[in-house]
Motif scaffolding. Structure first.
Motif, PDB file in Angstrom:
ATOM      1  N   GLU A   5       7.747   6.219   0.020  1.00  0.00           N
ATOM      2  CA  GLU A   5       7.612   5.452   1.440  1.00  0.00           C
ATOM      3  C   GLU A   5       8.252   4.287   1.624  1.00  0.00           C
ATOM      4  O   GLU A   5       8.817   4.143   2.801  1.00  0.00           O
ATOM      5  CB  GLU A   5       5.943   5.506   1.559  1.00  0.00           C
ATOM      6  N   THR A   6       8.061   3.463   0.509  1.00  0.00           N
ATOM      7  CA  THR A   6       8.883   2.479   0.675  1.00  0.00           C
ATOM      8  C   THR A   6      10.560   2.359   0.799  1.00  0.00           C
ATOM      9  O   THR A   6      10.965   1.769   1.654  1.00  0.00           O
ATOM     10  CB  THR A   6       8.708   1.333  -0.499  1.00  0.00           C
ATOM     11  N   GLU A   7      10.827   3.319   0.211  1.00  0.00           N
ATOM     12  CA  GLU A   7      12.338   3.655   0.436  1.00  0.00           C
ATOM     13  C   GLU A   7      12.669   4.189   1.657  1.00  0.00           C
ATOM     14  O   GLU A   7      13.628   3.754   2.327  1.00  0.00           O
ATOM     15  CB  GLU A   7      12.725   4.834  -0.799  1.00  0.00           C
ATOM     16  N   VAL A   8      11.844   5.205   2.122  1.00  0.00           N
ATOM     17  CA  VAL A   8      12.050   5.596   3.528  1.00  0.00           C
ATOM     18  C   VAL A   8      12.047   4.393   4.401  1.00  0.00           C
ATOM     19  O   VAL A   8      12.792   4.389   5.505  1.00  0.00           O
ATOM     20  CB  VAL A   8      11.040   6.780   3.898  1.00  0.00           C
ATOM     21  N   LEU A   9      10.940   3.487   4.443  1.00  0.00           N
ATOM     22  CA  LEU A   9      10.728   2.454   5.050  1.00  0.00           C
ATOM     23  C   LEU A   9      12.033   1.641   5.026  1.00  0.00           C
ATOM     24  O   LEU A   9      12.512   1.096   6.300  1.00  0.00           O
ATOM     25  CB  LEU A   9       9.551   1.787   5.247  1.00  0.00           C
ATOM     26  N   ALA A  10      12.556   1.392   4.054  1.00  0.00           N
ATOM     27  CA  ALA A  10      13.835   0.475   3.908  1.00  0.00           C
ATOM     28  C   ALA A  10      14.982   1.155   4.522  1.00  0.00           C
ATOM     29  O   ALA A  10      15.536   0.451   5.455  1.00  0.00           O
ATOM     30  CB  ALA A  10      14.092   0.426   2.297  1.00  0.00           C
ATOM     31  N   PHE A  11      15.324   2.310   4.552  1.00  0.00           N
ATOM     32  CA  PHE A  11      16.397   2.970   5.348  1.00  0.00           C
ATOM     33  C   PHE A  11      15.864   2.755   6.932  1.00  0.00           C
ATOM     34  O   PHE A  11      16.991   2.490   7.641  1.00  0.00           O
ATOM     35  CB  PHE A  11      16.543   4.455   4.813  1.00  0.00           C
ATOM     36  N   ASN A  41       9.629  12.818   8.200  1.00  0.00           N
ATOM     37  CA  ASN A  41       8.589  12.336   9.333  1.00  0.00           C
ATOM     38  C   ASN A  41       7.210  12.611   8.540  1.00  0.00           C
ATOM     39  O   ASN A  41       6.456  11.672   9.150  1.00  0.00           O
ATOM     40  CB  ASN A  41       8.547  13.974  10.324  1.00  0.00           C
ATOM     41  N   THR A  42       6.822  13.057   7.712  1.00  0.00           N
ATOM     42  CA  THR A  42       5.567  13.051   7.093  1.00  0.00           C
ATOM     43  C   THR A  42       5.523  11.860   6.291  1.00  0.00           C
ATOM     44  O   THR A  42       4.449  11.165   6.382  1.00  0.00           O
ATOM     45  CB  THR A  42       5.371  14.332   5.712  1.00  0.00           C
ATOM     46  N   HIS A  43       6.365  11.346   5.673  1.00  0.00           N
ATOM     47  CA  HIS A  43       6.245   9.907   5.095  1.00  0.00           C
ATOM     48  C   HIS A  43       6.157   9.172   6.271  1.00  0.00           C
ATOM     49  O   HIS A  43       5.392   8.176   5.990  1.00  0.00           O
ATOM     50  CB  HIS A  43       7.798   9.712   4.574  1.00  0.00           C
ATOM     51  N   ALA A  44       6.904   9.040   7.209  1.00  0.00           N
ATOM     52  CA  ALA A  44       6.696   8.117   8.450  1.00  0.00           C
ATOM     53  C   ALA A  44       5.156   7.995   8.823  1.00  0.00           C
ATOM     54  O   ALA A  44       4.583   6.981   9.032  1.00  0.00           O
ATOM     55  CB  ALA A  44       7.583   8.346   9.601  1.00  0.00           C
ATOM     56  N   LYS A  45       4.879   9.430   9.185  1.00  0.00           N
ATOM     57  CA  LYS A  45       3.264   9.213   9.406  1.00  0.00           C
ATOM     58  C   LYS A  45       2.293   8.665   8.475  1.00  0.00           C
ATOM     59  O   LYS A  45       1.507   7.910   8.938  1.00  0.00           O
ATOM     60  CB  LYS A  45       2.777  10.727   9.647  1.00  0.00           C
ATOM     61  N   ARG A  46       2.497   9.011   7.220  1.00  0.00           N
ATOM     62  CA  ARG A  46       1.857   8.259   6.097  1.00  0.00           C
ATOM     63  C   ARG A  46       1.778   6.414   6.283  1.00  0.00           C
ATOM     64  O   ARG A  46       0.949   5.690   5.856  1.00  0.00           O
ATOM     65  CB  ARG A  46       2.155   8.599   4.708  1.00  0.00           C
ATOM     66  N   ILE A  47       3.345   6.287   6.420  1.00  0.00           N
ATOM     67  CA  ILE A  47       3.450   4.721   6.482  1.00  0.00           C
ATOM     68  C   ILE A  47       2.735   4.145   7.573  1.00  0.00           C
ATOM     69  O   ILE A  47       1.972   3.166   7.630  1.00  0.00           O
ATOM     70  CB  ILE A  47       4.798   4.590   6.721  1.00  0.00           C
ATOM     71  N   TYR A  48       2.564   4.820   8.828  1.00  0.00           N
ATOM     72  CA  TYR A  48       1.698   4.428   9.838  1.00  0.00           C
ATOM     73  C   TYR A  48       0.449   4.409   9.623  1.00  0.00           C
ATOM     74  O   TYR A  48      -0.244   3.405  10.041  1.00  0.00           O
ATOM     75  CB  TYR A  48       2.073   5.289  11.157  1.00  0.00           C
ATOM     76  N   TYR A  91       6.782  -5.343   9.494  1.00  0.00           N
ATOM     77  CA  TYR A  91       6.073  -5.470   8.174  1.00  0.00           C
ATOM     78  C   TYR A  91       6.970  -5.213   7.253  1.00  0.00           C
ATOM     79  O   TYR A  91       6.847  -6.339   6.123  1.00  0.00           O
ATOM     80  CB  TYR A  91       5.220  -4.079   8.222  1.00  0.00           C
ATOM     81  N   TYR A  92       8.038  -4.651   7.132  1.00  0.00           N
ATOM     82  CA  TYR A  92       9.130  -4.399   6.164  1.00  0.00           C
ATOM     83  C   TYR A  92       9.574  -5.705   5.741  1.00  0.00           C
ATOM     84  O   TYR A  92       9.793  -6.205   4.666  1.00  0.00           O
ATOM     85  CB  TYR A  92       9.754  -3.268   6.230  1.00  0.00           C
ATOM     86  N   TYR A  93      10.259  -6.285   6.782  1.00  0.00           N
ATOM     87  CA  TYR A  93      11.098  -7.654   6.777  1.00  0.00           C
ATOM     88  C   TYR A  93      10.171  -8.728   6.398  1.00  0.00           C
ATOM     89  O   TYR A  93      10.309  -9.692   5.705  1.00  0.00           O
ATOM     90  CB  TYR A  93      11.545  -7.725   8.202  1.00  0.00           C
ATOM     91  N   ARG A  94       8.812  -8.775   6.728  1.00  0.00           N
ATOM     92  CA  ARG A  94       8.057  -9.710   6.658  1.00  0.00           C
ATOM     93  C   ARG A  94       7.291  -9.628   5.193  1.00  0.00           C
ATOM     94  O   ARG A  94       7.086 -10.792   4.518  1.00  0.00           O
ATOM     95  CB  ARG A  94       6.934  -9.488   7.758  1.00  0.00           C
ATOM     96  N   ASN A  95       7.259  -8.565   4.711  1.00  0.00           N
ATOM     97  CA  ASN A  95       6.275  -8.640   3.460  1.00  0.00           C
ATOM     98  C   ASN A  95       7.120  -8.008   1.996  1.00  0.00           C
ATOM     99  O   ASN A  95       6.765  -8.120   1.061  1.00  0.00           O
ATOM    100  CB  ASN A  95       5.113  -7.595   3.640  1.00  0.00           C
ATOM    101  N   LEU A  96       8.061  -6.836   2.597  1.00  0.00           N
ATOM    102  CA  LEU A  96       8.729  -6.261   1.576  1.00  0.00           C
ATOM    103  C   LEU A  96      10.076  -6.576   1.055  1.00  0.00           C
ATOM    104  O   LEU A  96      10.388  -6.279   0.029  1.00  0.00           O
ATOM    105  CB  LEU A  96       8.493  -4.605   1.778  1.00  0.00           C
ATOM    106  N   LYS A  97      10.881  -6.954   2.291  1.00  0.00           N
ATOM    107  CA  LYS A  97      12.210  -7.261   1.794  1.00  0.00           C
ATOM    108  C   LYS A  97      12.378  -8.292   1.000  1.00  0.00           C
ATOM    109  O   LYS A  97      11.853  -9.478   1.086  1.00  0.00           O
ATOM    110  CB  LYS A  97      13.195  -7.263   3.167  1.00  0.00           C
ATOM    111  N   PRO A 141       0.752  -1.136  -0.051  1.00  0.00           N
ATOM    112  CA  PRO A 141       0.052  -0.055  -0.181  1.00  0.00           C
ATOM    113  C   PRO A 141       0.932   1.258  -0.091  1.00  0.00           C
ATOM    114  O   PRO A 141       0.324   2.368  -0.181  1.00  0.00           O
ATOM    115  CB  PRO A 141      -0.767  -0.166   1.413  1.00  0.00           C
ATOM    116  N   LEU A 142       2.272   1.166   0.131  1.00  0.00           N
ATOM    117  CA  LEU A 142       3.025   2.339   0.122  1.00  0.00           C
ATOM    118  C   LEU A 142       3.501   2.861  -0.988  1.00  0.00           C
ATOM    119  O   LEU A 142       3.513   1.864  -2.011  1.00  0.00           O
ATOM    120  CB  LEU A 142       4.262   2.114   1.183  1.00  0.00           C
ATOM    121  N   SER A 143       3.619   4.001  -1.314  1.00  0.00           N
ATOM    122  CA  SER A 143       4.304   4.597  -2.417  1.00  0.00           C
ATOM    123  C   SER A 143       5.423   4.294  -2.746  1.00  0.00           C
ATOM    124  O   SER A 143       6.440   3.963  -1.539  1.00  0.00           O
ATOM    125  CB  SER A 143       4.202   6.068  -2.489  1.00  0.00           C
ATOM    126  N   PRO A 144       6.331   4.235  -3.838  1.00  0.00           N
ATOM    127  CA  PRO A 144       7.658   3.911  -3.730  1.00  0.00           C
ATOM    128  C   PRO A 144       8.708   4.712  -2.851  1.00  0.00           C
ATOM    129  O   PRO A 144       9.436   4.075  -2.319  1.00  0.00           O
ATOM    130  CB  PRO A 144       8.112   4.336  -5.272  1.00  0.00           C
TER     131      PRO A 144
END
Length: 207
Positions: free
Chosen positions: A151-157, A179-186, A200-206, A146-149
């Protein structure tokens, strides 16, 4: 020594046709039949089959419960499940409970005999359509991210242990934007902590 076969099926017509099929082959010996698994343990201990042809949908005590009981008390008996439904749940429940194979009732007579031979020799007999379902089941599931590219990049870091400031420096954006990206991720993941986001990242996206 012919392979001893016991048949469970609530259809008299189906049992009769299977018996007729077995009688045509000297390698197999029909030893008994029942319309459900109500007396499954006494059936096995009276007739000592090598292979059980097990219908799944039967009244009172069904084939999956019969399978469980047989494998619990007589694990050496091979159980070949047969059903009119290529139902994924029933397939995997049967396999998890120790079924030696799985055929469909509309399989050709020769295929049924072949399946009995395969399980007798220690193989796992499976109708090709069922085998495909099993393969599909073990394929990696595609996740609808559900994350944008970005947001996914931010979450990966963040998952790598970087702070918001370090992420901002890496991506050439401001701390406030991270900070805004993180809020949207949540919000999108319906979570409330960084730990949950990383899990979530390690379970589904990595990859």
């Amino acid at each position: 020594m012919p392979t001893r076969i016991f048949i469970y099926d609530d259809s008299t017509e189906r049992r009769d046709s299977l018996k007729a099929l077995l009688l045509l082959n000297d390698e197999f010996k029909f030893v008994g039949e029942a319309m459900n698994c109500k007396n499954v343990i006494s059936d096995i201990e009276t007739h000592y089959p090598d292979v059980v042809l097990m219908d799944i949908n039967m009244p009172e005590v069904n084939g999956i419960e019969g399978l469980r009981q047989i494998k619990l008390h007589h694990p050496d008996v091979k159980v070949l499940m047969q059903t009119a439904f290529d139902d994924s749940d029933k397939i995997f429940t049967s396999i998890k409970n120790g079924a030696s194979g799985y055929i469909l009732k509309n399989d050709k007579p020769q295929r049924i005999l072949q399946a009995i031979e395969e399980v007798t020799q220690g193989g796992a007999a499976m109708n090709p359509a069922i085998a495909q379902k099993v393969l599909d089941y073990f394929k990696p599931k595609e996740i609808n991210n559900p994350l944008s590219p970005k947001e996914t990049e931010v979450l990966a870091f963040l998952a790598e242990g970087l702070s918001y400031k370090m992420v901002a420096d890496h991506l050439g954006i401001s701390y406030a934007t991270v900070n805004t990206h993180a809020k949207r991720i949540y919000e999108k993941l319906h979570i409330s902590s960084l730990g949950e986001a990383i899990a979530y990242y390690y379970r589904n996206l990595k990859s």
